[in-house]
Design an enzyme around this catalytic site. Sequence first.
Site, PDB file in Angstrom:
ATOM      1  N   GLU A 176      17.228  -0.954 -32.763  1.00 55.37           N
ATOM      2  CA  GLU A 176      17.135  -1.234 -34.203  1.00 55.37           C
ATOM      3  C   GLU A 176      17.964  -0.249 -35.020  1.00 55.37           C
ATOM      4  O   GLU A 176      17.453   0.399 -35.949  1.00 55.37           O
ATOM      5  CB  GLU A 176      15.664  -1.231 -34.655  1.00 55.37           C
ATOM      6  CG  GLU A 176      14.880  -2.359 -34.019  1.00 55.37           C
ATOM      7  CD  GLU A 176      13.461  -2.517 -34.536  1.00 55.37           C
ATOM      8  OE1 GLU A 176      12.925  -1.556 -35.107  1.00 55.37           O
ATOM      9  OE2 GLU A 176      12.875  -3.600 -34.372  1.00 55.37           O
ATOM     10  N   GLU A 377      13.028  -8.477 -28.643  1.00 56.21           N
ATOM     11  CA  GLU A 377      11.661  -8.158 -29.062  1.00 56.21           C
ATOM     12  C   GLU A 377      11.142  -9.298 -29.916  1.00 56.21           C
ATOM     13  O   GLU A 377      11.877  -9.806 -30.776  1.00 56.21           O
ATOM     14  CB  GLU A 377      11.597  -6.886 -29.916  1.00 56.21           C
ATOM     15  CG  GLU A 377      11.705  -5.610 -29.164  1.00 56.21           C
ATOM     16  CD  GLU A 377      11.442  -4.394 -30.037  1.00 56.21           C
ATOM     17  OE1 GLU A 377      10.579  -4.452 -30.926  1.00 56.21           O
ATOM     18  OE2 GLU A 377      12.131  -3.384 -29.818  1.00 56.21           O
TER      19      GLU A 377
HETATM   20  C1  BG6 Z   1      10.036  -2.794 -33.293  1.00 55.69           C
HETATM   21  C2  BG6 Z   1      10.278  -1.546 -32.462  1.00 55.69           C
HETATM   22  O1  BG6 Z   1      10.390  -2.564 -34.609  1.00 55.69           O
HETATM   23  O2  BG6 Z   1       8.741  -3.228 -33.438  1.00 55.69           O
HETATM   24  C3  BG6 Z   1       9.226  -1.240 -31.423  1.00 55.69           C
HETATM   25  O3  BG6 Z   1      11.530  -1.597 -31.839  1.00 55.69           O
HETATM   26  C4  BG6 Z   1       7.864  -1.532 -32.023  1.00 55.69           C
HETATM   27  O4  BG6 Z   1       9.372   0.059 -30.978  1.00 55.69           O
HETATM   28  C5  BG6 Z   1       7.793  -3.005 -32.403  1.00 55.69           C
HETATM   29  O5  BG6 Z   1       6.787  -1.169 -31.215  1.00 55.69           O
HETATM   30  C6  BG6 Z   1       6.458  -3.451 -32.908  1.00 55.69           C
HETATM   31  O6  BG6 Z   1       6.066  -2.624 -33.956  1.00 55.69           O
HETATM   32  P1  BG6 Z   1       4.637  -1.932 -33.991  1.00 55.69           P
HETATM   33  O7  BG6 Z   1       4.715  -1.034 -35.118  1.00 55.69           O
HETATM   34  O8  BG6 Z   1       3.668  -3.039 -34.162  1.00 55.69           O
HETATM   35  O9  BG6 Z   1       4.498  -1.242 -32.683  1.00 55.69           O
END
Ligand code: BG6
Length: 479
Positions: A176, A377
């Site tokens: 990111e 993701e």
């Molecule tokens: C993304 C990141 O923004 O979101 C991850 O790359 C992160 O590292 C994922 O865990 C989910 O976000 P969160 O805050 O729910 O863990």
Amino acid sequence: MKKFCDGFLWGGATAANQYEGAWNLDGKGPSVSDMCTNGTHTNPKRVTTVLEENTRYPSHEATDFYHRYKEDIALFAEMGFKVFRMSIAWSRIYPTGMEETPNEEGLRFYDKVFDECKKYQIEPLVTISHYEMPYALIEKYNGWESRECIGHYVRYCKTIFDRYQDKVKYWLTFNEINAGTLPLGSVLSLGTIRGYSGPVTEVWDRPNERFQALHHQLLASAQAVKYAHENYPKFRMGDMNLFCTMYPLTCNPDDVIATQKEMQMMNWFCSDIQIRGIYPYYADRYFEEKGIRIIMEENDKEILREGTVDFYTCSYYMSNCVSTDPKHAKVSGNLLGGIANPYLKSSDWGWQIDPQGLRYALNEIYSRYGIPIMVVENGLGAVDELEEDGSIHDLYRINYLRKHILQMKEAVQDGVDLIGYTPWGCIDLVSASTGEMAKRYGMIYVEKYDDGTGNLNRRKKDSFYWYQKVISSNGEILD
Ligand code: BG6
């Protein structure tokens, strides 16, 4: 009608700082994420400049991939993974980031992980820096604010490329990276925390330094990509963006223009540079209006031009709306808030769920760049109930993933060259934004809780069996 391509890379995604634990074992140095405390949705995690007593630092044990990698990779194989997205902890290889020679024990750990993946024909997809860097680089340089970090990062990249040249083909330079365009992203992604100790949501923003730091990361990424291309032609080098689809709240042209501007600086700025090799035309006006002056050295432009990536990747969790009218309610999200969309529902953490926003994003990305795309993701952070018999019925997660896969399928039918999908936190791990364990994404449950208790045992959720069918049918069976 087109289907997901043969060899589509189905898998799951993790990151060292949220999953590995063993924060100070076998020569590993502390990283910025090891200085982040736990938090909750309403009480944000903090970054501390020294480790405080009686404070929990969730990355220190996380969910212990370090000691359980064999068991976990066997579970991923059982689900049918073709690819496993993970990151290397920079401070496991270079504990302070500044050593001349790497930490052999750290290198050996990832040898074992990649060998285990190979045993099951799982392709590793490695993020080189996922929201962490050696803490010593922050103490000395305030992270990426200093150009000095480029050389340290490139040395680290060369070490891991040379070492794992026969074990890893797919690499992402920074997780990111475009989080650096947002004030809230600066602690985690750019490490810029000088004189700062407090909730990550209250970062004192210095846009000039932030964009300078981002410039350094972009140069570092380009130099790493260039070295990889020159020395290892079989490598496939990718960028990685936080993509948040944005809609104008109304058809008022003011809202439409505001949306376009936000999309440019948030979603497109970094990928335009990493894919096209030049700063985009719209940046000039933005910098001028914000009083941002980036110091560029003579051959910086050439470096960026020579280090462009081969494929595009992004995270996708949500969309939001943009309005020029200040009276509208804001929603939360991964580092980025926005205005609520009356047509969408939100997760328990307020992230607006929008599967069609993913189809929209994939079309926009592909029409802009025309190169292969991976969604690296996506997923639903939710509270899971562990039943007495050890089962976890996470139908809400199945529904979320199903709807997003259906929209990816639509995008493939639209003609988008989508080559892989790795849902986030395929096994439960620590939340990046809140430092919680309660916010779970996994298809594998880990018995670890926010008070630090739990035996770390792994259990298969209902989504485990569902995803197994999705993969074995190459995305045709989604019920
Ligand atoms: C993304 C990141 O923004 O979101 C991850 O790359 C992160 O590292 C994922 O865990 C989910 O976000 P969160 O805050 O729910 O863990």
